[in-house]
Design a protein around this motif. Structure first.
Motif, PDB file in Angstrom:
ATOM      1  N   ASP A  72      50.400  16.405  68.484  1.00  0.00           N
ATOM      2  CA  ASP A  72      50.401  15.046  69.024  1.00  0.00           C
ATOM      3  C   ASP A  72      51.834  14.504  69.148  1.00  0.00           C
ATOM      4  OD1 ASP A  72      47.665  14.887  69.374  1.00  0.00           O
ATOM      5  OD2 ASP A  72      47.316  14.095  67.350  1.00  0.00           O
ATOM      6  N   GLN A  73      52.717  14.917  68.252  1.00  0.00           N
ATOM      7  CA  GLN A  73      54.125  14.519  68.370  1.00  0.00           C
ATOM      8  C   GLN A  73      54.724  15.079  69.656  1.00  0.00           C
ATOM      9  OE1 GLN A  73      56.233  15.779  64.864  1.00  0.00           O
ATOM     10  NE2 GLN A  73      55.066  14.436  63.518  1.00  0.00           N
ATOM     11  N   ALA A  74      54.414  16.340  69.942  1.00  0.00           N
ATOM     12  CA  ALA A  74      54.914  16.954  71.174  1.00  0.00           C
ATOM     13  C   ALA A  74      54.342  16.245  72.403  1.00  0.00           C
ATOM     14  CB  ALA A  74      54.554  18.438  71.196  1.00  0.00           C
ATOM     15  N   LYS A  75      53.057  15.891  72.339  1.00  0.00           N
ATOM     16  CA  LYS A  75      52.448  15.164  73.457  1.00  0.00           C
ATOM     17  C   LYS A  75      53.145  13.823  73.673  1.00  0.00           C
ATOM     18  CE  LYS A  75      47.736  16.961  73.106  1.00  0.00           C
ATOM     19  NZ  LYS A  75      46.337  16.601  72.798  1.00  0.00           N
ATOM     20  N   SER A 134      56.689  10.472  76.887  1.00  0.00           N
ATOM     21  CA  SER A 134      57.843   9.570  76.970  1.00  0.00           C
ATOM     22  C   SER A 134      58.870  10.100  77.966  1.00  0.00           C
ATOM     23  CB  SER A 134      58.490   9.403  75.604  1.00  0.00           C
ATOM     24  OG  SER A 134      57.575   8.879  74.688  1.00  0.00           O
ATOM     25  N   ALA A 135      59.167  11.380  77.883  1.00  0.00           N
ATOM     26  CA  ALA A 135      60.146  11.971  78.797  1.00  0.00           C
ATOM     27  C   ALA A 135      59.660  11.907  80.244  1.00  0.00           C
ATOM     28  CB  ALA A 135      60.425  13.420  78.398  1.00  0.00           C
ATOM     29  N   TYR A 136      58.382  12.181  80.445  1.00  0.00           N
ATOM     30  CA  TYR A 136      57.832  12.149  81.801  1.00  0.00           C
ATOM     31  C   TYR A 136      57.855  10.727  82.357  1.00  0.00           C
ATOM     32  CZ  TYR A 136      55.004  13.561  85.767  1.00  0.00           C
ATOM     33  OH  TYR A 136      54.564  13.829  87.039  1.00  0.00           O
ATOM     34  N   ALA A 137      57.503   9.744  81.540  1.00  0.00           N
ATOM     35  CA  ALA A 137      57.508   8.352  81.999  1.00  0.00           C
ATOM     36  C   ALA A 137      58.925   7.910  82.349  1.00  0.00           C
ATOM     37  CB  ALA A 137      56.911   7.448  80.930  1.00  0.00           C
ATOM     38  N   LEU A 138      59.881   8.249  81.500  1.00  0.00           N
ATOM     39  CA  LEU A 138      61.269   7.864  81.751  1.00  0.00           C
ATOM     40  C   LEU A 138      61.797   8.505  83.034  1.00  0.00           C
ATOM     41  CD1 LEU A 138      63.725   6.330  80.627  1.00  0.00           C
ATOM     42  CD2 LEU A 138      64.363   8.453  79.477  1.00  0.00           C
ATOM     43  N   ASN A 139      61.525   9.793  83.207  1.00  0.00           N
ATOM     44  CA  ASN A 139      61.986  10.478  84.406  1.00  0.00           C
ATOM     45  C   ASN A 139      61.270   9.981  85.657  1.00  0.00           C
ATOM     46  OD1 ASN A 139      64.076  12.448  83.632  1.00  0.00           O
ATOM     47  ND2 ASN A 139      62.470  13.204  82.277  1.00  0.00           N
ATOM     48  N   SER A 140      60.006   9.596  85.523  1.00  0.00           N
ATOM     49  CA  SER A 140      59.281   9.032  86.662  1.00  0.00           C
ATOM     50  C   SER A 140      59.879   7.695  87.073  1.00  0.00           C
ATOM     51  CB  SER A 140      57.803   8.858  86.322  1.00  0.00           C
ATOM     52  OG  SER A 140      57.195  10.105  86.101  1.00  0.00           O
ATOM     53  N   MET A 141      60.259   6.893  86.084  1.00  0.00           N
ATOM     54  CA  MET A 141      60.897   5.614  86.413  1.00  0.00           C
ATOM     55  C   MET A 141      62.259   5.840  87.085  1.00  0.00           C
ATOM     56  SD  MET A 141      59.918   2.862  83.506  1.00  0.00           S
ATOM     57  CE  MET A 141      59.627   3.821  82.025  1.00  0.00           C
ATOM     58  N   GLN A 171      63.511  18.896  89.364  1.00  0.00           N
ATOM     59  CA  GLN A 171      63.419  20.053  88.467  1.00  0.00           C
ATOM     60  C   GLN A 171      63.087  19.617  87.050  1.00  0.00           C
ATOM     61  OE1 GLN A 171      66.171  19.735  90.585  1.00  0.00           O
ATOM     62  NE2 GLN A 171      65.380  21.195  92.095  1.00  0.00           N
ATOM     63  N   GLU A 172      63.628  18.488  86.641  1.00  0.00           N
ATOM     64  CA  GLU A 172      63.346  17.995  85.296  1.00  0.00           C
ATOM     65  C   GLU A 172      61.869  17.629  85.144  1.00  0.00           C
ATOM     66  OE1 GLU A 172      64.165  16.971  81.343  1.00  0.00           O
ATOM     67  OE2 GLU A 172      65.273  18.168  82.789  1.00  0.00           O
ATOM     68  N   LEU A 173      61.314  16.960  86.148  1.00  0.00           N
ATOM     69  CA  LEU A 173      59.888  16.610  86.100  1.00  0.00           C
ATOM     70  C   LEU A 173      59.017  17.861  86.113  1.00  0.00           C
ATOM     71  CD1 LEU A 173      59.818  13.484  88.424  1.00  0.00           C
ATOM     72  CD2 LEU A 173      59.209  13.554  86.007  1.00  0.00           C
ATOM     73  N   GLU A 174      59.409  18.871  86.884  1.00  0.00           N
ATOM     74  CA  GLU A 174      58.647  20.130  86.909  1.00  0.00           C
ATOM     75  C   GLU A 174      58.716  20.836  85.555  1.00  0.00           C
ATOM     76  OE1 GLU A 174      60.266  22.278  90.208  1.00  0.00           O
ATOM     77  OE2 GLU A 174      59.230  21.024  91.683  1.00  0.00           O
ATOM     78  N   TYR A 227      55.757  22.176  80.393  1.00  0.00           N
ATOM     79  CA  TYR A 227      55.500  22.037  78.954  1.00  0.00           C
ATOM     80  C   TYR A 227      54.177  21.320  78.695  1.00  0.00           C
ATOM     81  CZ  TYR A 227      60.084  23.815  77.664  1.00  0.00           C
ATOM     82  OH  TYR A 227      61.165  24.622  77.471  1.00  0.00           O
ATOM     83  N   MET A 228      53.861  20.341  79.529  1.00  0.00           N
ATOM     84  CA  MET A 228      52.573  19.654  79.380  1.00  0.00           C
ATOM     85  C   MET A 228      51.412  20.633  79.586  1.00  0.00           C
ATOM     86  SD  MET A 228      53.268  16.105  81.374  1.00  0.00           S
ATOM     87  CE  MET A 228      53.305  14.601  80.427  1.00  0.00           C
ATOM     88  N   ASN A 229      51.561  21.538  80.542  1.00  0.00           N
ATOM     89  CA  ASN A 229      50.515  22.551  80.766  1.00  0.00           C
ATOM     90  C   ASN A 229      50.395  23.495  79.573  1.00  0.00           C
ATOM     91  OD1 ASN A 229      49.786  21.550  83.278  1.00  0.00           O
ATOM     92  ND2 ASN A 229      51.231  22.853  84.370  1.00  0.00           N
ATOM     93  N   LYS A 230      51.526  23.843  78.950  1.00  0.00           N
ATOM     94  CA  LYS A 230      51.475  24.704  77.765  1.00  0.00           C
ATOM     95  C   LYS A 230      50.728  24.011  76.629  1.00  0.00           C
ATOM     96  CE  LYS A 230      55.659  27.376  78.618  1.00  0.00           C
ATOM     97  NZ  LYS A 230      56.995  27.734  78.125  1.00  0.00           N
TER      98      LYS A 230
END
Length: 146
Positions: free
Chosen positions: A51-54, A59-66, A85-88, A93-96
């Motif tokens: 859950d920490q990794a999630k 957080s990283a995905y939201a920040l990069n999306s913004m 590339q960062e979002l990909e 990692y989300m898929n893993k």
């Protein structure tokens, strides 16, 4: 939003879209404020490592999306920017993590139960005869009349 400035600054056709955008930004701001109000370590202490990794990935995905949205507002094509590339990478990692979660949810094999199923499925007539003779030898010598 309409009261912020004269109506000549933007076309009236997009006023509803701008109001929706303003309410969305306010909602995001409230959520970020809620997350920032509690220290990160307090959040992480209550969570298991998965859950920490999630949480970190979200957080990283939201920040990069913004940041992606910021680039769009500045007229930069984000598809040509390194943010893509960062979002990909984050999505990979989300898929893993999703695979790990799915493996945890998958049913486990009970080897003892499986061997009993196989043993009983491979029924043999000679085994039945042996069981019948052992059962008869255990019974008393009484004759039962019906």
């Amino acid at each position: 939003m309409a009261d912020d400035g004269p109506a000549e600054d933007y076309p009236t056709e997009i006023e509803e879209n701008l109001n929706d955008f303003d309410s969305s930004v306010s909602s995001v701001q409230n959520m970020v404020q809620t997350l920032v109000s509690v220290s990160r370590s307090d959040h992480l202490l209550k969570l298991d490592p998965l859950d920490q990794a999630k949480l970190d990935l979200m957080s990283a995905y939201a920040l990069n999306s913004m940041f992606w949205m910021y680039l769009v507002t500045q007229g930069v094509n984000p598809k040509d920017h390194a943010i893509k590339q960062e979002l990909e990478r984050i999505r990979a990692y989300m898929n893993k993590i999703k695979e790990i979660t799915d493996k945890r949810k998958a049913s486990r094999l009970d080897k003892g139960a499986a061997s009993r199923f196989v043993r009983n499925a491979l029924w043999d007539a000679e085994d039945k005869k042996r069981k019948d003779t052992t059962e008869h030898s255990r019974k008393g010598k009484h004759t039962r009349f019906s």
